[in-house]
Scaffold this motif. Structure first.
Motif, PDB file in Angstrom:
ATOM      1  N   GLN A   1     -12.952   2.319  -2.795  1.00 34.15           N
ATOM      2  CA  GLN A   1     -12.077   3.386  -2.323  1.00 34.15           C
ATOM      3  C   GLN A   1     -12.915   4.627  -2.140  1.00 34.15           C
ATOM      4  O   GLN A   1     -13.575   5.096  -3.065  1.00 34.15           O
ATOM      5  CB  GLN A   1     -10.993   3.620  -3.358  1.00 34.15           C
TER       6      GLN A   1
ATOM      7  N   LYS B   1      -2.022   7.649  -3.895  1.00 35.28           N
ATOM      8  CA  LYS B   1      -3.072   8.665  -3.844  1.00 35.28           C
ATOM      9  C   LYS B   1      -4.116   8.309  -2.788  1.00 35.28           C
ATOM     10  O   LYS B   1      -4.346   7.136  -2.494  1.00 35.28           O
ATOM     11  CB  LYS B   1      -3.746   8.781  -5.217  1.00 35.28           C
ATOM     12  N   ASN B   2      -4.756   9.329  -2.261  1.00 36.83           N
ATOM     13  CA  ASN B   2      -5.804   9.154  -1.257  1.00 36.83           C
ATOM     14  C   ASN B   2      -5.321   8.446  -0.009  1.00 36.83           C
ATOM     15  O   ASN B   2      -6.047   7.664   0.588  1.00 36.83           O
ATOM     16  CB  ASN B   2      -6.982   8.367  -1.840  1.00 36.83           C
ATOM     17  N   CYS B   3      -4.096   8.706   0.347  1.00 33.12           N
ATOM     18  CA  CYS B   3      -3.554   7.992   1.497  1.00 33.12           C
ATOM     19  C   CYS B   3      -2.867   8.974   2.424  1.00 33.12           C
ATOM     20  O   CYS B   3      -2.210   9.909   1.978  1.00 33.12           O
ATOM     21  CB  CYS B   3      -2.558   6.945   1.017  1.00 33.12           C
TER      22      CYS B   3
ATOM     23  N   PRO C   1       0.817  -1.216   0.000  1.00 36.18           N
ATOM     24  CA  PRO C   1       0.000   0.000   0.000  1.00 36.18           C
ATOM     25  C   PRO C   1       0.854   1.270   0.000  1.00 36.18           C
ATOM     26  O   PRO C   1       0.310   2.361   0.016  1.00 36.18           O
ATOM     27  CB  PRO C   1      -0.815  -0.126   1.280  1.00 36.18           C
TER      28      PRO C   1
ATOM     29  N   ASN D   1      -7.358   7.797   3.130  1.00 34.52           N
ATOM     30  CA  ASN D   1      -7.302   6.507   3.778  1.00 34.52           C
ATOM     31  C   ASN D   1      -6.093   6.477   4.701  1.00 34.52           C
ATOM     32  O   ASN D   1      -4.988   6.767   4.294  1.00 34.52           O
ATOM     33  CB  ASN D   1      -7.138   5.453   2.686  1.00 34.52           C
TER      34      ASN D   1
ATOM     35  N   ASN E   1      -3.540   1.995  -3.213  1.00 38.74           N
ATOM     36  CA  ASN E   1      -4.079   2.436  -1.948  1.00 38.74           C
ATOM     37  C   ASN E   1      -4.498   1.211  -1.135  1.00 38.74           C
ATOM     38  O   ASN E   1      -4.989   0.237  -1.677  1.00 38.74           O
ATOM     39  CB  ASN E   1      -5.286   3.334  -2.227  1.00 38.74           C
TER      40      ASN E   1
END
Lengths: 166, 170, 779
Positions: free
Chosen positions: C679, C754-756, C407, C684, C423
């Motif tokens: 997601q 991304k989105n982490c 991840p 996250n 992710n």
């Protein structure tokens, strides 16, 4: 004949207290010889340059301790009288934080002096010391350094006298 | 605040040249191109290599920084300190020495008012001593900006140095 | 096979072996410096010169292969003359400072110059002096002593995988150095201390503290990761001076990670709890052990009578010994509750019924080394198990390919063939795609699906596949789904599966019964208790904590803290006392650390490793098993009258031998419904423990903390997310979660997907993090 003469001589010696006179003659002889008795403690016997008395720690001329905490004296000591703890000092050098010699255990063999690579621990000519309380037998680093400071002059003379022997 | 310096990245033309050079070697021996890459970078950056250049070369070749540092410090033709516009390397090995290289070197030092390894205050000339240049036949010799100067005499050297000081390369 | 003669002994050797290897096998000693059996051959010290018949010059034994009929003499006049001459050369620039050198007494140069040197040197010129430099908190340098054997450099290249040190300059100016002013980065760097044959690289925390001959050596285990590296604790007068590695081919070979080597600095820390303490109306009162135990049991009984036994939960550290785990299990069950757990870093327990008896890996380190395809799923293996990366590196040396699914794009010290970084929410889907599983939300980009399929295809072509999974998997919200998918994948690839479990003794905890749904040896309980996270969420009345600091050790420390603060009785058995602990605890009982007690640790390969105490417990501490036994006795629990730790071990192994559950493994996709989450648009959370803050001991080792890279209060985010949220690198941000706020510094990094939002746990700044939504607020 020979035996007869011997017997007569024996009789004469017995009756004239010859042996006693012989002994008194020695006394008489020493009466006129120079005196060797020393008025201890007012006067002191001369000691050898190699006499192994009280232990001491020396300093360099600039006042810094000689000891580098290599622990060779601790290792060589047959009586296990030395206890050393060490750490890195602020200037980065290797120094002792504790240097204790138990004078009850110490047998004044001088092996520690032999082992020391920097001539830090030395035996001094001091033979008269005493302690009054329990615990005073432990010579701490401060005490040992003080002894070293007091006898530095003697120690240097002694080392130069002994130079060829070591 | 965490400050992040802007990273120096090898310019594209150098990258292309290095890629070309890499083709000569097995693909798992990327360190073989270090020397070539460092020389290119040095020429591209005023004749000496800064720390960021070594990093850039290592990053580009995907090898450890220290591997580049090893090479950069090993070779005397890779400079890690600033050099002047012209580089004068005087040979002081046996043949040149016998023909008076030491005198020559001290003459240059005196003439330029610098010591060996230093750069003149106007930043024009850097003087260094060199190992055998392979020009023993015409000793004493020196290299000035990648060109051999042989059969040197004090007069000849003085003329060369004057030319360099005037900004003229030869 | 060829026949050779060394010093008159006829020996059989396989062609291609070096003389020194054959001689070592026959116990004929040849002096050496640069040769090391685990490193490549350099032949640059020339110390191993031997006399080979019909050869003009002496030959280096480490780099001369044997040939049929070779007549070798290691002690002939010619060989000895060569060796003595080399020794004279090596000593030319070596300072005569053995009395202050920490290597003195265990120095190869010192020993060999006694055995193979002349008593005086012809060198009268000045010796050269090399400047020292700082290469980090673990190693002191004294480069004047260096003899340029390059063992440290080859170690970096071949074992650690990061070349930190190199030889710079040349000729007389040659120096071993790091790049410009950098420090050594590898987390295996402590081994440099062991392999340096002279005193050039020495241990920094141990500097000038003791000499090697006065230290007592005790064999032990380093309980900081599930490998359990074998160590020797070197002690003198009840103080630990250093840790060195103990050779064990099956576990750590001859290496140690820095975490294992320098954790001892935390054992004699000032935060050690000296005596039992009780919180009373007028503050904390010191008690003796007798009073402490009677009072604790009395309070516990009152609390159980007032509420119910169901309101009691016991949480034990997975780093406890097997015996402690067993006694803890016995104690908690006897209180009438099944709320017992050691899985403080997990959150998905839905597959626990179908788990095998223990999460032991059915493979050995050897299997890993001989695999030709290794798939790493959700693990920062270089941080979790630094020593296993050496095995992976040797597998690569044998031609293995490494594939990674993670991840976050962790940096590894070995070469990776292919990697997919997604992710963490998408990890289960990715695994499902690899295993050709149908019915997916289909959120993965086509390119990633193709990559996954190609990795699967390459793995399918391999003869021997190993799958390694770690913290990112067991900490995952849908760990159970991933475990099922992994087992499917393992079946399809006929691979071996390796779980890098949490703590040092997770296997022991499962076997001893420190899990809510089974007791010792997998025996099923009447009704399942609450897991660690659930028992904190339920806000129970009584908590018994053993060896953990929940604010730093638990996955959602905030949940634990909330529960502990409202509970009416919190009993903490811990080696250390902290400010936070004084806030929530009612009774604190001091327990000993691993160096002060004996015990057993079961590692991830299932081997039981015993430790023995190196020092007595400091202050008034008691070994953990004694505390649990005495507590059991004062609670009148039957069968707790043990005389020794050995008795406890005997009892639990007897129970284990009779278990009928040894082959239990029903985990497959029919028994477990798979859950795939989409997601979400929110960030996250991805949490990780810094490698040197994994337990209470390592957190208190000052040297480890200085080297801890990930432990700063930083939050890491992808550049795209930073742009979207208009945040800049280095900015102060506040993470808001319900009522809690965490001030952190933002670090924008490309390696974060991304989105982490990637943040460290185990540090003060994040010790109130709870499960749930998180928002970023600007400062």
């Amino acid at each position: 004949m020979k035996g007869m003469f011997k017997y007569m001589l024996f009789c004469v010696k017995c009756f004239t207290l010859w042996e006693l006179l012989k002994g008194l003659f020695i006394t008489l002889k020493y009466l006129f010889k120079p005196k060797i008795t020393i008025q201890y403690p007012e006067a002191k016997t001369p000691i050898s340059d190699r006499f192994r008395g009280l232990l001491a720690l020396r300093r360099y001329e600039d006042g810094s301790e000689r000891c580098i905490a290599c622990k060779l004296c601790e290792y060589v000591c047959p009586a296990r009288a030395i206890v050393i703890e060490s750490k890195q000092s602020e200037d980065g050098s290797r120094r002792t934080t504790k240097y204790d010699i138990d004078m009850f255990k110490c047998i004044n063999c001088g092996l520690c002096e032999e082992a020391c690579p920097v001539d830090a621990v030395v035996v001094t000519p001091v033979q008269h010391y005493h302690m009054q309380e329990r615990g005073e037998n432990i010579m701490t680093k401060e005490k040992l350094l003080k002894v070293g400071d007091m006898y530095e002059h003697d120690l240097q003379k002694r080392i130069s006298n002994n130079n060829g022997d070591r | 605040m965490i400050k992040k310096q802007k990273k120096y990245v090898l310019p594209e033309n150098l990258q292309n040249k290095i890629d070309e050079n890499l083709k000569k070697y097995p693909s798992d021996h990327r360190q073989s191109a270090i020397l070539y890459a460092l020389r290119l970078t040095q020429n591209d950056n005023g004749g000496w290599i800064r720390e960021q250049h070594m990093r850039a070369v290592a990053d580009y070749l995907k090898i450890d920084y220290i591997a580049v540092y090893e090479v950069a410090t090993f070779y005397s033709m890779l400079k890690l300190k600033p050099v002047g516009k012209s580089l004068v390397s005087v040979c002081d090995n046996i043949s040149c020495k016998l023909k008076g290289a030491d005198n020559l070197l001290s003459f240059i030092e005196e003439y330029l008012q610098i010591k060996t390894g230093e750069t003149t205050s106007d930043g024009l000339i850097t003087l260094e001593r060199a190992e055998c240049l392979g020009a023993c036949v015409n000793a004493p010799s020196m290299i000035v900006n990648d060109e051999y100067q042989e059969n040197l005499t004090k007069d000849k050297v003085q003329q060369i140095l004057d030319n360099l000081s005037n900004g003229d390369n030869h | 096979m060829v026949k050779i003669v060394i010093d008159g002994h006829e020996l059989q050797a396989s062609a291609g072996d070096m003389i020194i290897e054959v001689a070592d096998a026959a116990d004929i000693y040849i002096p050496r410096f640069c040769y090391h059996k685990k490193l490549s051959i350099a032949a640059n010290c020339r110390m191993c010169l031997v006399d080979v018949a019909n050869n003009g010059k002496s030959l280096p034994a480490c780099a001369t292969p044997v040939v049929e009929g070779m007549q070798i003499s290691t002690k002939s006049a010619k060989a000895l003359y060569s060796q003595r001459s080399v020794m004279e050369f090596l000593l030319i620039n070596h300072p005569l400072d053995c009395p202050i050198c920490d290597q003195g007494g265990e120095c190869e140069l010192q020993d060999l110059s006694m055995g193979y040197g002349w008593d005086s040197s012809k060198f009268t010129e000045e010796k050269r002096v090399v400047a020292d430099y700082n290469i980090g908190p673990f190693i002191t340098t004294n480069m004047t002593r260096c003899i340029h054997c390059t063992r440290c450099i080859r170690f970096g290249k071949e074992i650690a995988g990061v070349q930190d040190l190199g030889l710079i300059n040349r000729g007389d100016d040659v120096e071993v150095r790091t790049y410009v002013d950098e420090t050594v980065k590898s987390n295996l760097s402590g081994n440099l201390i062991d392999i340096c044959p002279v005193g050039a690289l020495n241990s920094k925390p141990y500097a000038f503290q003791a000499r090697s001959w006065e230290l007592k050596s005790t064999a032990s285990i380093a309980p900081h990761d599930c490998l359990g590296a074998n160590i020797f604790l070197h002690t003198r007068e009840q103080k630990i001076f250093r840790v060195v590695s103990k050779d064990n081919q099956q576990v750590n070979d001859i290496w140690l990670s820095d975490r294992d080597r320098f954790s001892y600095l935390g054992i004699q820390h000032s935060e050690r709890l000296p005596k039992p303490y009780f919180k009373e109306s007028n503050g904390w009162i010191e008690k003796n052990w007798h009073d402490a135990l009677t009072l604790t049991s009395a309070k516990l009984k009152i609390n159980i009578d007032k509420y119910t036994p169901k309101q009691v939960a016991g949480i034990i550290s997975p780093n406890s010994t097997f015996e402690e785990l067993y006694l803890f299990n016995k104690l908690i069950r006897a209180l009438g509750t099944n709320n017992i757990d050691h899985r403080i870093r997990e959150q998905d327990f839905s597959d626990q019924e179908f788990q095998p008896l223990s999460p032991t890996s059915m493979m050995s380190a050897d299997d890993l080394q001989t695999s030709d395809g290794i798939l790493i799923v959700g693990s920062n293996i270089g941080v979790e198990q630094p020593l296993l990366t050496i095995d992976i590196k040797s597998a690569i040396g044998n031609g293995a390919k490494i594939y990674v699914i993670n991840p976050i794009d962790h940096k590894f010290n070995f070469d990776i063939a292919e990697k997919i970084i997604v992710n963490s929410a998408l990890l289960p889907q990715l695994l499902a795609v690899m295993g050709q599983y149908d019915g997916l939300p289909g959120e993965l980009a086509n390119s990633i699906v193709n990559e996954a399929r190609s990795i699967f295809a390459s793995l399918a072509n391999c003869k021997k596949v190993s799958i390694v999974t770690g913290a990112h998997l067991y900490q995952h919200k849908h760990a159970s789904t991933m475990r099922v998918l992994l087992i499917e994948l393992q079946k399809q690839l006929s691979a071996k599966l390796m779980y890098l479990t949490q703590g040092a003794n997770s296997t022991g905890a499962w076997l001893a019964g420190c899990i809510p749904h089974r007791t010792t040896a997998g025996e099923i309980v009447s009704s399942n208790g609450l897991s660690a996270l659930d028992s904190f969420k339920e806000n129970l009345q009584t908590y018994i904590l053993f060896g953990i600091e929940p604010e730093l050790d638990c996955l959602y420390p905030g949940n634990a803290m909330n529960a502990l603060k409202q509970a009416s009785l919190v009993i903490v058995c811990s080696p250390y006392i902290t400010e936070q602990m004084l806030g929530y605890a009612d009774i604190v009982l001091p327990i000993a650390t691993f160096a002060e007690t004996d015990g057993t640790y079961i590692n991830l390969f299932g081997s039981k490793q015993k430790t023995s105490p190196a020092i007595l417990p400091i202050y008034d501490c008691k070994p953990g098993w004694e505390v649990l036994r005495d507590l059991g006795n004062s609670l009148d629990i039957a069968g707790m009258e043990y005389q020794s730790n050995q008795e406890v071990y005997q009892e639990v192994t007897d129970v284990l031998q009779q278990t009928k559950y040894s082959n239990r493994s029903n985990l497959n996709k029919t028994t477990k419904s798979l859950k795939f989450v989409s997601q979400s648009a929110d960030l996250n959370l991805l949490l990780e423990w810094p490698e040197n803050s994994v337990d209470c001991i390592t957190r208190r080792s000052y040297a480890l903390q200085q080297a801890n890279t990930f432990s700063k209060p930083l939050a890491y985010i992808n550049p795209e997310d930073a742009d979207r949220l208009s945040l800049i690198d280095g900015e102060q941000i506040i993470l808001v979660q319900q009522v809690c706020e965490f001030p952190l510094t933002l670090s924008v990094e490309q390696y974060v997907p991304k989105n982490c939002l990637y943040i460290p746990l185990g540090i003060e700044a994040t010790s109130n993090l709870t499960e749930g939504k998180i928002e970023i607020k600007k400062c």
